[in-house]
Design an enzyme around this catalytic site. Structure first.
Site, PDB file in Angstrom:
ATOM      1  N   ASP A 131      47.788  41.934  42.424  1.00  0.00           N
ATOM      2  CA  ASP A 131      47.425  42.479  41.126  1.00  0.00           C
ATOM      3  C   ASP A 131      46.592  43.735  41.402  1.00  0.00           C
ATOM      4  O   ASP A 131      46.148  43.950  42.536  1.00  0.00           O
ATOM      5  CB  ASP A 131      46.619  41.433  40.351  1.00  0.00           C
ATOM      6  N   ASP A 190      43.911  45.425  38.847  1.00  0.00           N
ATOM      7  CA  ASP A 190      42.557  45.417  38.297  1.00  0.00           C
ATOM      8  C   ASP A 190      41.746  44.231  38.802  1.00  0.00           C
ATOM      9  O   ASP A 190      42.205  43.084  38.735  1.00  0.00           O
ATOM     10  CB  ASP A 190      42.618  45.381  36.768  1.00  0.00           C
ATOM     11  N   ASP A 235      43.834  37.655  39.914  1.00  0.00           N
ATOM     12  CA  ASP A 235      42.540  37.154  39.443  1.00  0.00           C
ATOM     13  C   ASP A 235      42.540  36.570  38.039  1.00  0.00           C
ATOM     14  O   ASP A 235      41.549  35.969  37.623  1.00  0.00           O
ATOM     15  CB  ASP A 235      41.495  38.280  39.492  1.00  0.00           C
TER      16      ASP A 235
END
EC number: 3.1.3.3
Length: 344
Positions: free
Chosen positions: A135, A137, A291
């Protein structure tokens, strides 16, 4: 009185029985021969548990005590250290215990001790990984980029609240993204470059990606964020693939809309599968790192799923949980050759 028990494997039972009885008679002892059916050993349920954290006195003791408390047998242990970071690898036999429950209990104990943990089946651990998907961000970069855009647009508080709710899985990702992007309407495109110039890569990300590439991995970023930033990351880090949502721009300003298909959880998982298929890589050889709730499906479907600095909703389905400080610990989890781990 003297008694001796002997277990022996024989080819000709009748002949051996006759000869043993003859020899016993010559020395004046009584012998009794009984067929013995060897009981097969129970098949082992082997897992590799990797513990990551800052080195301190008592780590091995604390973790082995946890295994003992849970009734888990340790087959072998190995330890490596890199400056302050220590990586301890345990090969354990879970027996008949449920792996998901053991993983959850060990994770809670590791968190209590300030440690990170990754637990994977020995068969998966031994399989060569070939594709790793991150991922963006709060994973490859420290910021939530949409929050940075919102601050520039003067709608920071509104967007941050929507981001947090989406990360926790409280509202649908598409709904939250469309609403947040709508609030960015009118933002000059120059702001995107300004934000990219100031965001920071997560500590160790650049070195980890370089080592993964040198070790032969295909490396991708698949994000529910924006393609302007994923494309820049691809260029900066030398990634093989980059996917993100495309912000619509007219006359040098954001329109508040997204062009094309939105990359939500199911689309992320589909993209990962598409990359793997294109590269001829099986799902078992894929690693996914993320996350938030939007990463759940790709992490569940990967051969190894890592929740990075993540919310509980993701930790519960991932094979392991790694904190922000230990991203470089992935090199140990993935068993990168020593020459590559030294570079991380």
């Amino acid at each position: 009185m003297f008694v001796m028990f002997i277990v022996a494997e024989v080819d000709d039972e009748v002949c051996v029985k006759r000869e043993v009885e003859r020899a016993a008679g010559e020395v004046g002892v009584h012998v009794s021969l009984t067929p013995f059916q060897r009981r097969e050993k129970a098949e082992k349920n082997l897992y590799v548990v990797t513990i990551l954290g800052k080195d301190r006195v008592g780590i091995v003791r604390d973790i082995t005590r946890a295994f003992l408390d849970f009734g888990i047998n340790i087959e072998r242990t190995s330890l490596t250290a890199r400056e302050e970071l220590i990586s301890i690898e345990f090969l354990v036999d879970l027996g008949q215990r449920d792996a998901a429950e053991v993983r959850k209990r060990l994770r809670r104990e590791a968190e209590r001790l300030g440690l990170d943990i990754v637990m994977q089946p020995y068969s998966t651990f031994n399989r060569e990984k070939r594709l790793i998907v991150f991922d963006m961000d709060s994973t490859l970069v420290e910021a939530e980029i949409i929050d940075e855009l919102a601050k520039e647009a003067g709608v920071g508080d509104e967007v941050s609240k929507l981001t947090e709710r989406a990360m926790r899985g409280e509202i649908g990702f598409k709904e939250a993204l469309e609403e947040r992007v709508r609030l960015l309407k009118g933002l000059p495109v120059e702001v995107l470059e300004r934000i990219y110039s100031r965001i920071k890569l997560t500590e160790g990300a650049k070195e980890l990606v370089r080592s993964l590439k040198e070790a032969g991995y295909k490396v991708a970023v698949v994000s529910g964020g924006f393609s302007y930033f994923t494309d820049r990351l691809k260029e900066e880090l030398g990634l093989d693939y980059a996917f993100g949502n495309e912000l619509e721009i007219e006359n040098g300003r954001l329109t508040g809309r997204i062009k094309g298909r939105i990359i939500d959880a199911s689309e992320k998982a589909r993209i990962v599968e598409e990359i793997a298929r294109k590269e001829g890589i099986s799902p078992e050889n894929v690693v996914a790192v993320g996350d938030g709730a939007n990463d759940r499906l790709m992490i569940e479907r990967a051969g190894l799923g890592i929740a990075f600095n993540a919310k509980e909703v993701l930790k519960d389905v991932a094979d392991g949980s790694i904190s922000k400080e230990n991203l470089v610990g992935l090199a140990s989890v993935l068993k990168l050759p020593a020459e590559f781990r030294k570079k991380v």
